[in-house]
Design a protein around this motif. Structure first.
Motif, PDB file in Angstrom:
ATOM      1  N   ALA A   1      -4.205   4.663 -19.461  1.00 14.91           N
ATOM      2  CA  ALA A   1      -4.180   4.188 -20.913  1.00 14.91           C
ATOM      3  C   ALA A   1      -2.527   4.377 -20.966  1.00 14.91           C
ATOM      4  O   ALA A   1      -2.334   3.300 -22.357  1.00 14.91           O
ATOM      5  CB  ALA A   1      -5.112   5.049 -21.330  1.00 14.91           C
ATOM      6  N   ILE A   2      -1.856   5.545 -20.537  1.00 16.14           N
ATOM      7  CA  ILE A   2      -0.646   5.191 -20.907  1.00 16.14           C
ATOM      8  C   ILE A   2       0.705   3.975 -20.414  1.00 16.14           C
ATOM      9  O   ILE A   2       0.226   4.171 -18.976  1.00 16.14           O
ATOM     10  CB  ILE A   2      -0.233   6.658 -20.308  1.00 16.14           C
ATOM     11  N   PRO A   3       0.890   3.169 -20.920  1.00 17.51           N
ATOM     12  CA  PRO A   3       1.854   1.437 -20.612  1.00 17.51           C
ATOM     13  C   PRO A   3       2.430   2.152 -19.441  1.00 17.51           C
ATOM     14  O   PRO A   3       2.808   1.120 -18.812  1.00 17.51           O
ATOM     15  CB  PRO A   3       2.224   1.133 -21.679  1.00 17.51           C
ATOM     16  N   ALA A   4       3.685   2.981 -19.448  1.00 16.31           N
ATOM     17  CA  ALA A   4       5.007   3.094 -18.517  1.00 16.31           C
ATOM     18  C   ALA A   4       3.938   3.935 -17.560  1.00 16.31           C
ATOM     19  O   ALA A   4       4.541   3.446 -16.133  1.00 16.31           O
ATOM     20  CB  ALA A   4       5.262   4.756 -19.185  1.00 16.31           C
ATOM     21  N   PHE A   5       2.747   4.398 -17.517  1.00 19.59           N
ATOM     22  CA  PHE A   5       2.139   5.264 -16.056  1.00 19.59           C
ATOM     23  C   PHE A   5       1.443   4.043 -15.267  1.00 19.59           C
ATOM     24  O   PHE A   5       1.547   3.980 -13.828  1.00 19.59           O
ATOM     25  CB  PHE A   5       0.918   6.313 -16.466  1.00 19.59           C
ATOM     26  N   ARG A   6       1.267   3.687 -15.980  1.00 22.38           N
ATOM     27  CA  ARG A   6      -0.117   2.031 -16.184  1.00 22.38           C
ATOM     28  C   ARG A   6       1.086   0.775 -15.078  1.00 22.38           C
ATOM     29  O   ARG A   6       1.040   0.688 -13.555  1.00 22.38           O
ATOM     30  CB  ARG A   6      -0.311   1.293 -17.142  1.00 22.38           C
ATOM     31  N   VAL A   7       2.102   0.593 -15.598  1.00 24.34           N
ATOM     32  CA  VAL A   7       3.465  -0.423 -15.267  1.00 24.34           C
ATOM     33  C   VAL A   7       3.762   0.517 -13.962  1.00 24.34           C
ATOM     34  O   VAL A   7       3.570  -0.017 -12.724  1.00 24.34           O
ATOM     35  CB  VAL A   7       5.091  -0.270 -16.068  1.00 24.34           C
ATOM     36  N   LEU A   8       4.370   1.346 -13.592  1.00 28.99           N
ATOM     37  CA  LEU A   8       4.699   2.163 -12.263  1.00 28.99           C
ATOM     38  C   LEU A   8       4.030   2.338 -11.037  1.00 28.99           C
ATOM     39  O   LEU A   8       3.603   2.395 -10.143  1.00 28.99           O
ATOM     40  CB  LEU A   8       5.522   3.732 -12.700  1.00 28.99           C
ATOM     41  N   TRP A   9       2.207   2.505 -11.982  1.00 24.25           N
ATOM     42  CA  TRP A   9       1.431   2.987 -10.699  1.00 24.25           C
ATOM     43  C   TRP A   9       0.788   1.582 -10.173  1.00 24.25           C
ATOM     44  O   TRP A   9       0.926   1.237  -8.791  1.00 24.25           O
ATOM     45  CB  TRP A   9       0.144   3.084 -11.386  1.00 24.25           C
ATOM     46  N   PHE A  10       0.970   0.448 -11.074  1.00 22.07           N
ATOM     47  CA  PHE A  10       0.961  -1.325 -10.613  1.00 22.07           C
ATOM     48  C   PHE A  10       1.959  -1.636  -9.582  1.00 22.07           C
ATOM     49  O   PHE A  10       1.908  -2.079  -8.387  1.00 22.07           O
ATOM     50  CB  PHE A  10       0.533  -1.927 -11.612  1.00 22.07           C
ATOM     51  N   ALA A  11       2.927  -1.355  -9.933  1.00 23.92           N
ATOM     52  CA  ALA A  11       4.448  -1.123  -8.793  1.00 23.92           C
ATOM     53  C   ALA A  11       4.034  -0.803  -8.307  1.00 23.92           C
ATOM     54  O   ALA A  11       4.796  -1.018  -6.469  1.00 23.92           O
ATOM     55  CB  ALA A  11       6.026  -1.239 -10.072  1.00 23.92           C
ATOM     56  N   GLN A  12       4.230   0.462  -7.824  1.00 21.07           N
ATOM     57  CA  GLN A  12       3.843   1.258  -6.546  1.00 21.07           C
ATOM     58  C   GLN A  12       3.067   0.750  -5.468  1.00 21.07           C
ATOM     59  O   GLN A  12       2.527   0.495  -4.594  1.00 21.07           O
ATOM     60  CB  GLN A  12       3.596   3.072  -7.105  1.00 21.07           C
ATOM     61  N   LEU A  13       1.184   0.064  -5.978  1.00 21.96           N
ATOM     62  CA  LEU A  13       0.477  -0.292  -5.668  1.00 21.96           C
ATOM     63  C   LEU A  13       0.796  -1.589  -5.242  1.00 21.96           C
ATOM     64  O   LEU A  13       0.757  -1.950  -3.625  1.00 21.96           O
ATOM     65  CB  LEU A  13      -0.533  -0.405  -6.321  1.00 21.96           C
ATOM     66  N   GLY A  14       1.856  -2.278  -5.772  1.00 30.46           N
ATOM     67  CA  GLY A  14       2.442  -3.912  -4.854  1.00 30.46           C
ATOM     68  C   GLY A  14       3.237  -3.362  -4.015  1.00 30.46           C
ATOM     69  O   GLY A  14       3.290  -3.671  -3.030  1.00 30.46           O
ATOM     70  N   SER A  15       3.945  -2.305  -3.901  1.00 28.21           N
ATOM     71  CA  SER A  15       5.425  -1.879  -3.256  1.00 28.21           C
ATOM     72  C   SER A  15       4.396  -1.238  -1.821  1.00 28.21           C
ATOM     73  O   SER A  15       4.638  -1.598  -0.532  1.00 28.21           O
ATOM     74  CB  SER A  15       6.134  -0.677  -3.922  1.00 28.21           C
ATOM     75  N   ASN A  16       3.384  -0.978  -1.905  1.00 25.35           N
ATOM     76  CA  ASN A  16       2.394  -0.305  -1.109  1.00 25.35           C
ATOM     77  C   ASN A  16       1.429  -1.333  -0.183  1.00 25.35           C
ATOM     78  O   ASN A  16       2.238  -0.888   1.512  1.00 25.35           O
ATOM     79  CB  ASN A  16       1.724   0.484  -1.250  1.00 25.35           C
ATOM     80  N   ILE A  17       1.446  -2.641  -1.106  1.00 23.76           N
ATOM     81  CA  ILE A  17       0.737  -3.027  -0.039  1.00 23.76           C
ATOM     82  C   ILE A  17       2.172  -4.555   0.782  1.00 23.76           C
ATOM     83  O   ILE A  17       1.796  -4.751   1.405  1.00 23.76           O
ATOM     84  CB  ILE A  17      -0.403  -4.102  -0.937  1.00 23.76           C
ATOM     85  N   GLY A  18       3.380  -4.631   0.010  1.00 25.22           N
ATOM     86  CA  GLY A  18       4.136  -5.508   0.575  1.00 25.22           C
ATOM     87  C   GLY A  18       4.007  -4.546   1.729  1.00 25.22           C
ATOM     88  O   GLY A  18       4.815  -4.894   3.342  1.00 25.22           O
ATOM     89  N   THR A  19       4.540  -3.188   1.919  1.00 23.70           N
ATOM     90  CA  THR A  19       5.281  -2.383   3.570  1.00 23.70           C
ATOM     91  C   THR A  19       4.146  -2.433   3.575  1.00 23.70           C
ATOM     92  O   THR A  19       3.874  -2.486   5.531  1.00 23.70           O
ATOM     93  CB  THR A  19       5.432  -1.017   2.642  1.00 23.70           C
ATOM     94  N   TRP A  20       2.565  -2.035   3.974  1.00 28.85           N
ATOM     95  CA  TRP A  20       2.029  -2.697   5.162  1.00 28.85           C
ATOM     96  C   TRP A  20       1.291  -3.803   6.049  1.00 28.85           C
ATOM     97  O   TRP A  20       1.936  -3.838   7.012  1.00 28.85           O
ATOM     98  CB  TRP A  20       0.321  -2.663   4.502  1.00 28.85           C
TER      99      TRP A  20
END
Length: 52
Positions: A20-39
């Motif tokens: 529900a916290i916008p900054a946390f949500r943006v960082l969380w999804f950015a990290q998820l995308g980065s992890n998927i790319g690394t995998w």
């Protein structure tokens, strides 16, 4: 003077509550995308080495 929004919650808090916290949500999804790319890069490199 405190509002009801400042009062501590009573009862269980959802595991999704931090999103529900916008900054946390943006960082969380950015990290998820980065992890998927690394995998994908890791799997591609391993596949290339085995196939070559």
């Amino acid at each position: 003077m405190t509002s009801s929004a400042d009062a501590p919650r009573s009862g269980p808090v959802s595991a999704w509550a931090p999103l529900a916290i916008p900054a946390f949500r943006v960082l969380w999804f950015a990290q998820l995308g980065s992890n998927i790319g690394t995998w994908m890069q890791t799997v591609g490199a391993q596949w290339y080495l085995v196939d070559a």
